[in-house]
Design an enzyme around this catalytic site. Structure first.
Site, PDB file in Angstrom:
ATOM      1  CG  ASN A 211      -1.994  -0.886   1.263  1.00  0.00           C
ATOM      2  OD1 ASN A 211      -2.459  -1.289   0.211  1.00  0.00           O
ATOM      3  ND2 ASN A 211      -2.482  -1.231   2.437  1.00  0.00           N
ATOM      4  CG  ASP A 280      -7.168  -4.728   3.272  1.00  0.00           C
ATOM      5  OD1 ASP A 280      -6.976  -4.663   4.500  1.00  0.00           O
ATOM      6  OD2 ASP A 280      -7.606  -3.778   2.595  1.00  0.00           O
ATOM      7  CE  LYS A 290      12.661 -10.600 -12.504  1.00  0.00           C
ATOM      8  NZ  LYS A 290      13.709  -9.833 -13.161  1.00  0.00           N
ATOM      9  N   PRO A 306      -4.944 -11.353   8.298  1.00  0.00           N
ATOM     10  CG  PRO A 306      -3.506 -11.934  10.047  1.00  0.00           C
ATOM     11  CD  PRO A 306      -3.661 -12.015   8.559  1.00  0.00           C
ATOM     12  CG  ASP A 307      -8.811  -5.880  10.705  1.00  0.00           C
ATOM     13  OD1 ASP A 307      -8.168  -5.254  11.578  1.00  0.00           O
ATOM     14  OD2 ASP A 307      -9.596  -5.332   9.914  1.00  0.00           O
ATOM     15  CB  ILE A 308      -3.275  -6.070  13.112  1.00  0.00           C
ATOM     16  CG1 ILE A 308      -2.477  -6.916  12.109  1.00  0.00           C
ATOM     17  CG2 ILE A 308      -2.502  -5.884  14.406  1.00  0.00           C
ATOM     18  CD1 ILE A 308      -1.217  -6.261  11.581  1.00  0.00           C
ATOM     19  CE  LYS A 342     -11.032  -2.376  10.210  1.00  0.00           C
ATOM     20  NZ  LYS A 342      -9.676  -2.682   9.752  1.00  0.00           N
TER      21      LYS A 342
HETATM   22  O1  C5P Z   1     -10.169  -1.899   7.056  1.00  0.00           O
HETATM   23  P1  C5P Z   1      -9.199  -0.771   6.817  1.00  0.00           P
HETATM   24  O2  C5P Z   1      -7.895  -1.247   6.209  1.00  0.00           O
HETATM   25  O3  C5P Z   1      -9.764   0.394   6.091  1.00  0.00           O
HETATM   26  O4  C5P Z   1      -8.861  -0.229   8.293  1.00  0.00           O
HETATM   27  C1  C5P Z   1      -7.787   0.624   8.561  1.00  0.00           C
HETATM   28  C2  C5P Z   1      -7.339   0.435   9.985  1.00  0.00           C
HETATM   29  O5  C5P Z   1      -7.239  -0.957  10.294  1.00  0.00           O
HETATM   30  C3  C5P Z   1      -5.963   0.987  10.225  1.00  0.00           C
HETATM   31  O6  C5P Z   1      -5.893   1.390  11.590  1.00  0.00           O
HETATM   32  C4  C5P Z   1      -5.050  -0.203   9.969  1.00  0.00           C
HETATM   33  O7  C5P Z   1      -3.821  -0.095  10.627  1.00  0.00           O
HETATM   34  C5  C5P Z   1      -5.895  -1.342  10.512  1.00  0.00           C
HETATM   35  N1  C5P Z   1      -5.702  -2.634   9.829  1.00  0.00           N
HETATM   36  C6  C5P Z   1      -5.094  -3.680  10.512  1.00  0.00           C
HETATM   37  N2  C5P Z   1      -4.959  -4.897   9.899  1.00  0.00           N
HETATM   38  C7  C5P Z   1      -5.398  -5.091   8.635  1.00  0.00           C
HETATM   39  C8  C5P Z   1      -6.014  -4.045   7.940  1.00  0.00           C
HETATM   40  C9  C5P Z   1      -6.154  -2.822   8.551  1.00  0.00           C
HETATM   41  O8  C5P Z   1      -4.685  -3.491  11.660  1.00  0.00           O
HETATM   42  N3  C5P Z   1      -5.232  -6.294   8.075  1.00  0.00           N
END
Ligand code: C5P
Length: 411
Positions: A211, A280, A290, A306-308, A342
């Site tokens: 990103n 994501d 390569k 995973p969403d941290i 969240k």
């Molecule tokens: O869902 P989105 O990416 O828009 O959310 C952004 C927030 O979630 C930010 O605080 C980002 O650091 C956190 N995040 C995370 N793990 C992910 C995706 C986003 O901690 N896999």
């Protein structure tokens, strides 16, 4: 030295049974080095005498009558409003909160609240049904939106015989929270874990998915938290930035590594701030060699990371959790949806895309949202913005932990 040393504190006492605890509060504030002046509403005098509060504060008590020429000639309400560094209203009754929400100014304390530029803190105390009533909750939300800080109420048994939220936090807790709030060391004795930068999701040894993110905002937040005296752990994806002084940096590359590093650090953290632009998705497969550009089309299969942030917010005893949201449109609506989805305590949102701030830029602006409402932090350099953000986080974290401790104490 206590951060309350030399602070000029007005303690505003309104009509509630918890007023009997105010002499102890005044004594503790004075022990911490504050100069305390007490302002009482007429109803407060039904619960405690001005003489008692005069004795413990060592200052004449200001009574409710605005039109008392003797009192006004000694120190008029505008002078009193200017004198204060902090106005702490304890106990704050449902009635007084309602009057403040509507900007009424029909006695000395309410007038003072309008006239002062000092910070205002309220410690509500009332019957639990009165506290939970939509009218009171709406009024409190109005005050929070105006920047007024709310300490408590705690839950427990009440003077009226009921059990629930509505107890004023104990004087010792109020004094401690106030000291923490108005000290320069707003996050002293806390551990703050912060993520920053992008993550790189490897496709093969030379290519990755990422990103856009310079890491500047996350590093600025880490520096600002360190300045506020927190123990800071910065889990950073790949960036060119040096780790701020005094901050413990952990470098990672991928989202999975960031997830692992955060999970190792977060169990004893008080605050978690997710600033990283975490990818994501990651490629299902890592090509050890390569990939050669032999075909016209190439498909790479991705799998969700995973969403941290959501994982931290979902822990059994989560830290105060703050997420970031970079949005291209409908910033506030999307950020509010993210706050709920969240399960975090706060979202700091900014607009990206067609604007010249955010992402790799040196400047940014934010809207911060929590369950009580929204507040704008205007455009400025990222470090200054980070300091402003840390101040807002510290206020809310302190208020929250006062409530948590009170709930534990009265269980
Ligand atoms: O869902 P989105 O990416 O828009 O959310 C952004 C927030 O979630 C930010 O605080 C980002 O650091 C956190 N995040 C995370 N793990 C992910 C995706 C986003 O901690 N896999």
């Amino acid at each position: 030295m206590s951060s309350l040393c030399q602070k000029r504190v007005i303690v505003g006492v309104t009509g509630g049974i918890a007023a009997y605890k105010i002499p102890e509060l005044v004594r503790r504030l004075r022990d911490a080095g504050s100069v305390v002046r007490v302002v009482m509403t007429a109803n407060a005098e039904q619960f405690i005498t001005p003489l008692t509060l005069q004795a413990v504060s060592g200052q004449p008590v200001h009574r409710s009558n605005l039109l008392d020429s003797d009192a006004e000639s000694a120190m008029n309400h505008i002078e009193l409003a200017r004198w204060a560094d902090v106005v702490l209203i304890a106990p704050a009754s449902a009635d007084f909160i309602a009057r403040m929400a509507h900007g009424l100014a029909d006695d000395l304390l309410s007038t003072l609240c309008l006239a002062t530029e000092a910070s205002i803190v309220i410690a509500p105390a009332m019957n639990q049904r009165m506290w939970l009533h939509t009218a009171t909750q709406d009024n409190v939300a109005v005050l929070v939106n105006r920047g007024i800080v709310v300490f408590g109420p705690a839950s427990g048994s009440q003077a009226c015989g009921e059990t629930g939220p509505g107890r004023m936090p104990e004087p010792a807790e109020l004094t401690e929270s106030l000291a923490a709030l108005y000290g320069t060391r707003a996050l002293a004795h806390t551990k703050v874990v912060i993520t920053a930068g992008p993550t790189h999701e490897a496709i093969d040894p030379v290519r990755n998915i990422t990103n856009r993110s310079s890491g500047k905002m996350g590093y600025a937040v880490a520096q600002a938290a360190g300045e506020a005296d927190a123990d800071v752990v910065l889990v950073s994806g790949p960036t060119q930035l040096p780790c701020p002084d005094g901050v413990h940096g952990i470098r990672v590359t991928s989202a999975l590594e960031m997830y692992q590093a955060v999970m190792n650090e977060v169990s004893d953290a008080d605050v978690f701030i997710g600033v990283a632009a975490v990818a994501d998705y990651r490629p299902v497969e890592f090509h050890k060699q390569k990939i050669k550009k032999t075909s016209e089309q190439l498909t790479i299969k991705l799998i969700r990371n995973p969403d941290i942030l959501a994982t931290v917010a979902g822990l059994d005893d989560p830290p105060y959790t703050v997420g970031f949201a970079a949005e291209t449109h409908n910033v506030e609506a999307h950020a509010r949806a993210k706050l709920m989805r969240k399960g975090v305590d706060m979202i700091a949102a900014n607009r990206v895309g067609d604007v010249d701030i955010g992402l790799e830029s040196d400047e940014n602006e934010l809207i911060i949202l929590d369950r009580a409402g929204a507040k704008s932090l205007p455009r400025t350099f990222k470090l200054q913005l980070a300091r402003n953000l840390i101040k807002e986080i510290a206020i809310r974290y302190r208020a929250e932990s006062t409530n948590k401790n009170s709930r534990r104490a009265h269980r």
